[in-house]
Design a protein around this motif. Structure first.
Motif, mmCIF file in Angstrom:
data_model
loop_
_atom_site.group_PDB
_atom_site.id
_atom_site.type_symbol
_atom_site.label_atom_id
_atom_site.label_comp_id
_atom_site.label_asym_id
_atom_site.label_seq_id
_atom_site.Cartn_x
_atom_site.Cartn_y
_atom_site.Cartn_z
ATOM 1 N N GLN A 78 0.812 -1.215 0.000
ATOM 2 C CA GLN A 78 0.000 0.000 0.000
ATOM 3 C C GLN A 78 0.846 1.266 0.000
ATOM 4 O O GLN A 78 0.400 2.308 -0.481
ATOM 5 C CB GLN A 78 -0.928 0.006 1.218
ATOM 6 C CG GLN A 78 -1.946 -1.114 1.215
ATOM 7 C CD GLN A 78 -2.849 -1.081 2.432
ATOM 8 O OE1 GLN A 78 -2.993 -0.042 3.088
ATOM 9 N NE2 GLN A 78 -3.442 -2.203 2.762
ATOM 10 N N LYS A 98 -1.335 -2.771 -7.659
ATOM 11 C CA LYS A 98 -2.623 -2.095 -7.766
ATOM 12 C C LYS A 98 -3.251 -1.710 -6.431
ATOM 13 O O LYS A 98 -4.257 -0.998 -6.413
ATOM 14 C CB LYS A 98 -3.584 -2.961 -8.577
ATOM 15 C CG LYS A 98 -3.108 -3.158 -10.009
ATOM 16 C CD LYS A 98 -4.080 -3.963 -10.826
ATOM 17 C CE LYS A 98 -3.577 -4.143 -12.254
ATOM 18 N NZ LYS A 98 -4.506 -4.935 -13.090
ATOM 19 N N GLN A 99 -2.675 -2.151 -5.321
ATOM 20 C CA GLN A 99 -3.197 -1.745 -4.018
ATOM 21 C C GLN A 99 -2.492 -0.521 -3.450
ATOM 22 O O GLN A 99 -2.830 -0.070 -2.349
ATOM 23 C CB GLN A 99 -3.082 -2.912 -3.015
ATOM 24 C CG GLN A 99 -3.900 -4.130 -3.384
ATOM 25 C CD GLN A 99 -5.370 -3.807 -3.564
ATOM 26 O OE1 GLN A 99 -5.980 -3.117 -2.753
ATOM 27 N NE2 GLN A 99 -5.950 -4.295 -4.657
ATOM 28 N N CYS A 101 -1.590 2.926 -2.203
ATOM 29 C CA CYS A 101 -2.329 4.127 -1.805
ATOM 30 C C CYS A 101 -1.420 5.354 -1.786
ATOM 31 O O CYS A 101 -1.872 6.468 -2.050
ATOM 32 C CB CYS A 101 -2.943 3.935 -0.420
ATOM 33 S SG CYS A 101 -4.196 2.657 -0.320
ATOM 34 N N LEU A 120 -2.910 2.367 -11.305
ATOM 35 C CA LEU A 120 -2.897 2.524 -9.841
ATOM 36 C C LEU A 120 -4.132 3.308 -9.400
ATOM 37 O O LEU A 120 -4.046 4.433 -8.912
ATOM 38 C CB LEU A 120 -1.612 3.229 -9.402
ATOM 39 C CG LEU A 120 -0.306 2.523 -9.803
ATOM 40 C CD1 LEU A 120 0.889 3.283 -9.267
ATOM 41 C CD2 LEU A 120 -0.294 1.079 -9.322
ATOM 42 N N GLN A 121 -5.276 2.696 -9.547
ATOM 43 C CA GLN A 121 -6.537 3.383 -9.298
ATOM 44 C C GLN A 121 -6.882 3.512 -7.823
ATOM 45 O O GLN A 121 -7.897 4.114 -7.471
ATOM 46 C CB GLN A 121 -7.666 2.681 -10.044
ATOM 47 C CG GLN A 121 -7.681 2.970 -11.537
ATOM 48 C CD GLN A 121 -7.845 4.454 -11.842
ATOM 49 O OE1 GLN A 121 -8.760 5.118 -11.339
ATOM 50 N NE2 GLN A 121 -6.943 4.997 -12.652
ATOM 51 N N ASN A 122 -6.056 2.959 -6.935
ATOM 52 C CA ASN A 122 -6.259 3.143 -5.496
ATOM 53 C C ASN A 122 -5.350 4.228 -4.922
ATOM 54 O O ASN A 122 -5.387 4.495 -3.716
ATOM 55 C CB ASN A 122 -6.022 1.830 -4.745
ATOM 56 C CG ASN A 122 -7.174 0.857 -4.916
ATOM 57 O OD1 ASN A 122 -8.328 1.203 -4.659
ATOM 58 N ND2 ASN A 122 -6.884 -0.355 -5.358
ATOM 59 N N LEU A 123 -4.560 4.850 -5.785
ATOM 60 C CA LEU A 123 -3.590 5.836 -5.310
ATOM 61 C C LEU A 123 -4.293 7.084 -4.782
ATOM 62 O O LEU A 123 -5.128 7.681 -5.459
ATOM 63 C CB LEU A 123 -2.643 6.207 -6.452
ATOM 64 C CG LEU A 123 -1.241 6.688 -6.045
ATOM 65 C CD1 LEU A 123 -0.503 5.605 -5.293
ATOM 66 C CD2 LEU A 123 -0.451 7.099 -7.291
ATOM 67 N N LYS A 124 -3.926 7.475 -3.559
ATOM 68 C CA LYS A 124 -4.512 8.656 -2.929
ATOM 69 C C LYS A 124 -3.488 9.771 -2.718
ATOM 70 O O LYS A 124 -3.859 10.944 -2.614
ATOM 71 C CB LYS A 124 -5.133 8.275 -1.584
ATOM 72 C CG LYS A 124 -6.319 7.321 -1.699
ATOM 73 C CD LYS A 124 -6.903 7.013 -0.334
ATOM 74 C CE LYS A 124 -8.100 6.081 -0.455
ATOM 75 N NZ LYS A 124 -8.666 5.726 0.881
ATOM 76 N N LEU A 145 -8.914 8.647 -7.483
ATOM 77 C CA LEU A 145 -9.032 8.739 -6.027
ATOM 78 C C LEU A 145 -7.962 9.630 -5.400
ATOM 79 O O LEU A 145 -7.899 9.747 -4.175
ATOM 80 C CB LEU A 145 -8.970 7.339 -5.391
ATOM 81 C CG LEU A 145 -10.103 6.382 -5.743
ATOM 82 C CD1 LEU A 145 -9.944 5.069 -4.972
ATOM 83 C CD2 LEU A 145 -11.463 7.003 -5.439
ATOM 84 N N GLU A 168 -11.608 14.153 -6.184
ATOM 85 C CA GLU A 168 -11.228 13.813 -4.814
ATOM 86 C C GLU A 168 -10.016 14.609 -4.348
ATOM 87 O O GLU A 168 -9.656 14.550 -3.169
ATOM 88 C CB GLU A 168 -10.933 12.311 -4.706
ATOM 89 C CG GLU A 168 -12.126 11.414 -4.987
ATOM 90 C CD GLU A 168 -13.263 11.632 -4.000
ATOM 91 O OE1 GLU A 168 -12.977 11.820 -2.803
ATOM 92 O OE2 GLU A 168 -14.429 11.638 -4.427
#
Length: 274
Positions: A78, A98-99, A101, A120-124, A145, A168
Motif C-alpha cells: 500500500q 494495484k493496491q 495508496c 494505480l486506481q487506489n492511489l490517494k 481517487l 477527490e
C-alpha cells in the motif's frame, strides 16, 4: 566509519555483503513493514520480493535506478517510498502494484511518468516533487481517487485542463515551479482545500472567493501586486495576507508594504492516508 563501510560494501554484489547491508533481514517483520532507507543500496535484494504480505516498503535515500520484475509479487503493498534515489524513469513494475495508496517519487531525475501509472486506481497520495518535470503528465489526471498531489520544485509552467477531473483532490503543492500565471484549471476545482503556489513567478492573482472548500492558499515569494481574494475564514500566506492591507495607489504609484516572510512548506514527514 559505519556509513563509509556500507558505501564500499554496496558496490559488492555478494550475498554476504547484501546481508550486511540488510542487517540480517531474512523474514518479513510482524508489522508487515520493511524500511531499507539510507542503506546505500544499488539494487533491491530479491528475497524482499518474497514477503508477499508486505504492506509498506521504504527504499528512500539509496542509489537505486531500477527495480526487479519480482517486485510484482508484492500485491498487498500500500505504501512505496522511492524518493531520494537515481530513477530517470519509473520502473513499470511499480504500476502493477494495484493496491498502492501512497507513492513517493520525489528527489529523483524523472522527466515523465508512464501511461501505465493509470493502473494505480487506489492511489490517494502522489509525491513527485524535486524531479525534472517540465509539464504535469496527463496520466496523473486519471488517478480518480487522488487526494494529495505534491509536484513542487520542478519546471512546470502550466497545468493540464484534465486536472479538474480529479474530484477527490484536496491538496495540491506547486511551490518552486515556473508558473507565470495562476493555473486557470484550479479555478474550476471547488473541492480544493489547500493550494500552494509559493516560489513561482505569478504577477496577478484572480479571486479565489468562489472556491467553497478552500481553507489555505500559500502564494508567498511571487512578484505579485495583489493578494488573492478569498472567502471568509480562508487563511492566506503571502504579502498583504491576514490583517495586513494591500498596497495603496498614490499619485499613480504602487507602494509596497514589507512583511516578515512566513513560508509554509508541505509536511516534511510522510503521512499515511486517513
Amino acid at each position: 566509519m559505519g556509513n563509509s563501510l556500507k558505501t564500499i560494501v554496496a558496490f559488492v554484489p555478494s550475498k554476504k555483503c547484501q546481508k550486511y547491508l540488510l542487517e540480517d533481514l531474512e523474514q518479513m517483520p510482524v508489522d508487515k513493514m520493511v524500511d531499507l532507507s539510507g542503506r546505500q543500496l544499488r539494487r533491491l535484494p530479491l528475497h524482499i520480493c518474497s514477503f508477499r504480505e508486505l504492506v509498506k516498503l521504504y527504499l528512500s535515500d539509496n542509489s537505486l535506478n531500477s527495480l526487479p520484475p519480482e517486485l510484482e509479487q508484492l500485491q498487498n503493498l500500500q505504501i512505496l517510498a522511492l524518493d531520494f534515489n537515481n530513477f530517470k524513469a519509473l520502473p513499470l513494475v511499480v504500476c502493477t502494484l494495484k493496491q498502492l495508496c501512497i507513492l513517493y517519487l520525489g528527489n529523483n531525475k524523472l522527466c515523465s511518468l508512464p501511461l501505465e501509472l493509470r493502473f494505480l486506481q487506489n492511489l490517494k497520495t502522489l509525491w513527485i516533487e524535486s524531479n525534472c518535470l517540465q509539464y504535469l503528465p496527463e496520466v496523473v489526471c486519471e488517478l480518480s481517487l487522488l487526494k494529495t498531489l505534491h509536484a513542487g520544485s520542478n519546471a512546470l509552467r502550466t497545468l493540464p485542463a484534465q486536472l479538474q477531473c480529479l474530484q477527490e483532490l484536496r491538496t495540491i503543492w506547486l511551490s518552486g515551479n515556473l508558473l507565470a500565471d495562476f493555473p486557470p484549471v484550479l479555478l474550476d476545482m471547488p473541492f480544493l482545500e489547500v493550494i500552494d503556489v509559493d516560489r513561482n513567478s505569478i504577477r496577478f492573482f484572480p479571486s479565489l472567493a468562489h472556491l467553497p472548500g478552500l481553507k489555505l492558499v500559500i502564494y508567498d515569494h511571487n512578484p505579485c501586486r495583489n493578494a488573492p481574494k478569498v472567502a471568509k475564514g480562508v487563511r492566506r500566506v503571502g504579502r498583504w495576507s491576514e490583517e495586513t492591507p494591500e498596497p495603496r495607489k498614490r499619485s499613480g504609484a504602487v507602494i509596497d508594504i514589507t512583511l516578515d516572510e512566513r513560508p509554509l512548506l508541505p509536511p516534511a514527514v510522510k503521512t499515511e492516508p486517513e
